[in-house]
Design a protein around this motif. Sequence first.
Motif, short mmCIF file in Angstrom:
data_model
loop_
_atom_site.label_atom_id
_atom_site.label_comp_id
_atom_site.label_asym_id
_atom_site.label_seq_id
_atom_site.Cartn_x
_atom_site.Cartn_y
_atom_site.Cartn_z
N ARG A 1 1.18 -1.26 -0.17
CA ARG A 1 0.04 0.14 0.30
C ARG A 1 1.47 1.08 0.22
O ARG A 1 2.37 1.20 -0.06
CB ARG A 1 -1.11 0.37 0.72
N LYS A 2 0.16 2.33 -0.26
CA LYS A 2 0.91 3.39 -0.37
C LYS A 2 2.09 3.75 1.23
O LYS A 2 1.85 3.42 2.11
CB LYS A 2 0.68 4.55 -0.07
N ASN A 3 3.24 3.93 0.70
CA ASN A 3 4.54 4.66 1.92
C ASN A 3 3.95 2.85 2.71
O ASN A 3 4.75 3.01 3.53
CB ASN A 3 4.33 4.80 2.77
N ARG A 4 4.16 1.79 2.17
CA ARG A 4 4.22 0.79 2.85
C ARG A 4 5.24 -0.53 2.22
O ARG A 4 3.97 -0.79 1.26
CB ARG A 4 2.49 0.17 3.91
N SER A 5 5.66 -1.39 2.66
CA SER A 5 6.54 -2.83 2.19
C SER A 5 5.91 -4.09 3.34
O SER A 5 6.33 -3.71 4.57
CB SER A 5 7.57 -2.22 1.76
N ALA A 6 5.94 -4.91 2.70
CA ALA A 6 6.17 -6.28 2.78
C ALA A 6 6.80 -6.65 2.66
O ALA A 6 7.06 -6.85 0.85
CB ALA A 6 4.56 -6.55 3.39
N LEU A 7 7.61 -8.43 3.17
CA LEU A 7 7.80 -9.63 2.12
C LEU A 7 7.20 -9.91 1.44
O LEU A 7 5.93 -10.42 2.00
CB LEU A 7 8.57 -9.84 3.37
N TRP A 8 7.40 -10.54 0.77
CA TRP A 8 6.29 -10.72 -1.36
C TRP A 8 5.96 -12.13 0.09
O TRP A 8 4.69 -12.28 -0.94
CB TRP A 8 7.04 -10.91 -2.25
N ILE A 9 6.41 -13.18 -0.55
CA ILE A 9 5.85 -14.21 0.28
C ILE A 9 5.07 -14.21 1.68
O ILE A 9 4.66 -15.28 2.06
CB ILE A 9 7.45 -15.19 1.09
N ARG A 10 4.86 -13.37 2.92
CA ARG A 10 3.37 -13.15 3.37
C ARG A 10 2.66 -12.83 3.21
O ARG A 10 2.74 -11.25 2.18
CB ARG A 10 4.20 -12.40 4.13
N HIS A 11 1.65 -13.17 2.95
CA HIS A 11 0.40 -12.29 2.25
C HIS A 11 0.33 -11.38 3.40
O HIS A 11 -0.06 -11.55 4.71
CB HIS A 11 -1.26 -13.25 2.95
N SER A 12 -0.19 -9.96 2.64
CA SER A 12 -0.35 -8.94 2.85
C SER A 12 -2.29 -8.89 4.10
O SER A 12 -2.25 -7.37 3.84
CB SER A 12 0.26 -7.61 2.55
N ASP A 13 -2.96 -9.56 3.10
CA ASP A 13 -4.49 -9.24 4.07
C ASP A 13 -4.64 -10.57 3.74
O ASP A 13 -4.28 -11.38 3.99
CB ASP A 13 -5.25 -8.75 2.88
N ALA A 14 -6.19 -10.86 4.57
CA ALA A 14 -6.73 -11.54 4.66
C ALA A 14 -6.42 -13.28 3.69
O ALA A 14 -6.77 -13.24 2.51
CB ALA A 14 -8.37 -12.22 5.53
N VAL A 15 -6.12 -14.34 4.20
CA VAL A 15 -6.25 -15.76 3.41
C VAL A 15 -7.45 -16.04 2.97
O VAL A 15 -7.65 -16.77 4.39
CB VAL A 15 -5.57 -16.75 4.02
N SER A 16 -8.25 -16.49 2.22
CA SER A 16 -9.72 -16.52 2.24
C SER A 16 -9.92 -17.81 1.34
O SER A 16 -11.41 -18.34 1.69
CB SER A 16 -10.09 -15.68 0.64
N CYS A 17 -8.39 -18.71 0.83
CA CYS A 17 -8.89 -19.57 0.45
C CYS A 17 -7.52 -20.28 0.45
O CYS A 17 -6.08 -19.69 0.20
CB CYS A 17 -9.53 -19.57 -1.08
N LEU A 18 -7.60 -22.34 0.74
CA LEU A 18 -6.14 -22.95 0.08
C LEU A 18 -6.88 -23.79 -0.48
O LEU A 18 -8.30 -24.75 -0.62
CB LEU A 18 -5.62 -23.25 1.38
N SER A 19 -5.83 -24.05 -1.45
CA SER A 19 -6.89 -25.76 -1.73
C SER A 19 -5.01 -26.85 -2.23
O SER A 19 -3.66 -25.81 -2.56
CB SER A 19 -6.52 -25.67 -3.70
N LEU B 1 2.50 -29.87 -3.26
CA LEU B 1 1.93 -28.09 -3.02
C LEU B 1 0.83 -28.32 -2.38
O LEU B 1 -0.45 -28.81 -1.83
CB LEU B 1 1.87 -27.70 -4.55
N LEU B 2 0.45 -26.31 -1.55
CA LEU B 2 -0.67 -25.74 -1.72
C LEU B 2 -1.13 -24.50 -1.55
O LEU B 2 0.70 -23.67 -1.89
CB LEU B 2 -0.26 -25.61 0.20
N TYR B 3 -2.13 -24.54 -2.16
CA TYR B 3 -2.17 -23.12 -2.92
C TYR B 3 -3.00 -22.17 -2.15
O TYR B 3 -3.81 -22.72 -1.24
CB TYR B 3 -2.62 -23.23 -4.11
N SER B 4 -2.78 -21.33 -1.73
CA SER B 4 -2.93 -19.92 -0.77
C SER B 4 -3.86 -18.93 -1.45
O SER B 4 -3.10 -18.14 -2.34
CB SER B 4 -2.54 -19.99 0.43
N GLY B 5 -4.98 -18.08 -1.85
CA GLY B 5 -5.22 -17.07 -2.13
C GLY B 5 -5.77 -16.57 -0.69
O GLY B 5 -5.87 -16.26 0.05
N SER B 6 -5.64 -14.86 -1.34
CA SER B 6 -5.47 -14.26 -0.29
C SER B 6 -6.48 -12.80 -1.32
O SER B 6 -6.26 -12.12 -1.94
CB SER B 6 -4.16 -13.26 0.62
N TRP B 7 -6.65 -11.41 0.34
CA TRP B 7 -7.60 -10.56 -0.36
C TRP B 7 -6.32 -9.30 -0.74
O TRP B 7 -7.31 -8.35 -1.32
CB TRP B 7 -7.89 -9.96 0.88
#
Length: 490
Positions: free
Chosen positions: A216-234, A242-248
């Motif tokens: 988000r503006k002026n905010r950064s984070a490590l790319w491998i961590r979801h920065s919003d809610a984890v909404s789904c897993l498969s 393998l495991l897939y994770s989808g996020s907001w």
Amino acid sequence: MKDSDDEGAGDGVNRPHTSNNLPLPAPHSDPNLQFSGGTDDESSNRDSSSSATGGASPGYYSDYPSSFSGECSPYNMSPWNQTMASPWSHHSEPAGLGGGPPTMAPGTSLISSLVREEGHIYSLAAKGDTLYTGSDSKNIRVWRKQKDSGGFKSSSGLVKAIVMSGERIFTGHQDGKIRVWKVSAKNGMHKRVGSLPRLRDFLRGSLNPSNYVEVRKNRSALWIRHSDAVSCLSPTDPAQGLLYSGSWDRTFKVWRISDSKCLESVVAHDDNVNSVVAAFDGLVFTGSADGTVKVWRREQQGKGTKHTAVQTLLKQEHAVNALAVSAVAPVLYCGSSDGLVNFWEGDRHLVHGGVMRGHKKAVFCLAAAGALLLSGSADNTIFVWRRDCGVHSCLSVLTGHTEPIRCIAVVEDNGENSSESNAGDSAGGGGSSASRWIVYTGSLDKSIKVWRVTDEAPDPLFHGSGDAPQIFDRYPGDAFGASGSTTSFR
């Protein structure tokens, strides 16, 4: 080795985005819950919500705590609270939806209702006679043979997704974390054995500035961590591991289960990723609040993976909430906020097969079992559809919940996963060759209902019309058929 819930880092080239955020309700305590080892170091007030609602809201990284009132419950403030009018909201109520008896096929029945006042039910996972349920209390409740068998919890993060792979249980949370659990062989207790990403990966990756992306503006984070809610897993099959994770945060990420390493992060959509499904022939499907369904092809790239978008199946104004793949045919189903279930068929290049109409409000969840598809909706019903020679029919309408259906889990009825294993045998036809399933449905009414469902139905409730039998344009009680909706495909 047990890891804390700190952020982690890994190797990849695709970078995530973020969406807006909401606060969580106050922590919930339960003396019967098991507390896992390790700690969650983030404030339990940090939470996320859909950016589809528009406007600014407190950020995921906000340092200001918030509280909930009755007017701002997780449901009322969530994107699942769809208040839009359905294209067929003027139609009469189907049988069983207006207070009358449920419309169900022979052999289909309600077995029991599981209630524990812990909050809205957002996620389910079932295997054999064991059921896991997740709620906005942050608890994961364990049920065995439909009896409360305790539970376990994390210190933060509404439980939005639960899946099982091998001996591990993965839970996706509103705080952007994926937690990993395992049942102890000594005492049968559930213990947290790690989180995705791992602490060691975070420490190693945090030293490299190139591992940070702007979320988000002026905010950064490590790319491998979801920065919003984890909404789904498969998860994929065990051979692929393998495991897939989808996020907001608009991304999906690929994890290697054996060492908890993040292999890839893919910026997949322009809005929240609401569903991800690892499917047949190396294909992965994603559905988003931006109204699209995309097809991705997985390829091995060294020790990692590379996903390429190969097809956009749907592009519409209404949010896509759920996807499911048939267990017996190459068919993809999509449930969206306009109340429709679209489906596509094909091994490598999918072609639109039709639209299944019937729900009066948004479809939030789908589950496939054998030739059956179950769809749960904000209209408080579950529809049971059957695919036979490429033609779909609605066999049953399951009613009983008093709030929207948020999640569905299905296991084969083997007579051992029910506390009433012999109940309903006569209704099921005794020696009938029809397949039978135990279906669990979780709702925002804070209950889980358990159904026995059969795929045998001599008189389907829904029928195709004209030369397009897959396009279902009527439901019980509707003499004229639902009006068509405008949807573009490419």
